[in-house]
Design a protein around this motif. Structure first.
Motif: not given
Ligand SMILES: CC(C)(COP(=O)(O)OP(=O)(O)OC[C@H]1O[C@@H](n2cnc3c(N)ncnc32)[C@H](O)[C@@H]1OP(=O)(O)O)[C@@H](O)C(=O)NCCC(=O)NCCS
Length: 157
Positions: A25, A117-118, A120-121, A124
């Motif tokens: 993280n 959630v980001r 760019s992730n 995930a």
């Protein structure tokens, strides 16, 4: 794949989870954050009549290889942190943590899960979409470190 079991978070797991958080993280929870989280586990009611609680599931071989922590309020829960050790990724651990979390939450009357959630992730987002989460919105500038936006996702039982 090393066979893992899924089980509850114990106080003795906190150093291992904090170490994994550091690897997983960008804004990791430390041992103090995790202790604060764990010490509220089992809370039964908030100031109203809503049942509240904290639920965490760990993937364990002989060491902790993955974790998910969620807040529970009434019939809804929010995933706060989730991670899998880099060397154990793409082996189904993340997916099994999410499925087990649902199994723990359902008898508590909780059938709806939210998370952020980001943007760019990609891994995930792919994991969450794979197990049935749907995008319900975007929070612009949500993450303090990069100013990146957060996708809001929901899993309806
Ligand atoms: C996101 C994360 C938890 C995924 O855990 P994992 O154990 O590798 O995920 P799984 O093996 O269960 O993957 C299940 C499915 O998700 C998708 N997925 C997972 N990682 C992916 C990747 N790197 N790229 C594309 N799809 C991916 C795939 O559809 C995958 O199924 P498949 O392997 O059969 O193609 C892991 O990458 C991680 O710990 N990342 C850092 C922490 C993080 O981002 N946490 C989420 C914060 S909101």
């Amino acid at each position: 794949m090393a066979k893992h079991i899924l089980r509850e978070l114990l106080e003795s797991d906190i150093p291992a989870v904090a170490e994994l958080e550091r690897l997983c993280n960008p804004m990791p929870w430390n041992a103090i954050d995790l202790t604060r989280f764990a010490s509220h586990s089992g809370d039964s009611h908030d100031s109203g009549s809503q049942p509240v609680g904290r639920v965490a599931v760990l993937a364990d071989t002989h060491e902790v290889i993955g974790y998910v922590c969620a807040n529970l309020v009434g019939s809804e829960a929010e995933i706060l942190v989730l991670g899998v050790a880099p060397e154990h990724r793409r082996q189904g651990v993340g997916e099994s943590l999410l499925i087990d979390l649902r199994t723990v939450l359902e008898p508590l009357g909780c059938y709806v899960l939210f998370l952020e959630v980001r943007e760019s992730n990609t891994p995930a987002i792919a994991l969450y979409s794979n197990v049935g989460f749907e995008e319900i919105g975007l929070r612009k500038g949500y993450y303090a470190d990069t100013g990146e936006g957060a996708k809001m996702m929901k899993w309806n039982g």
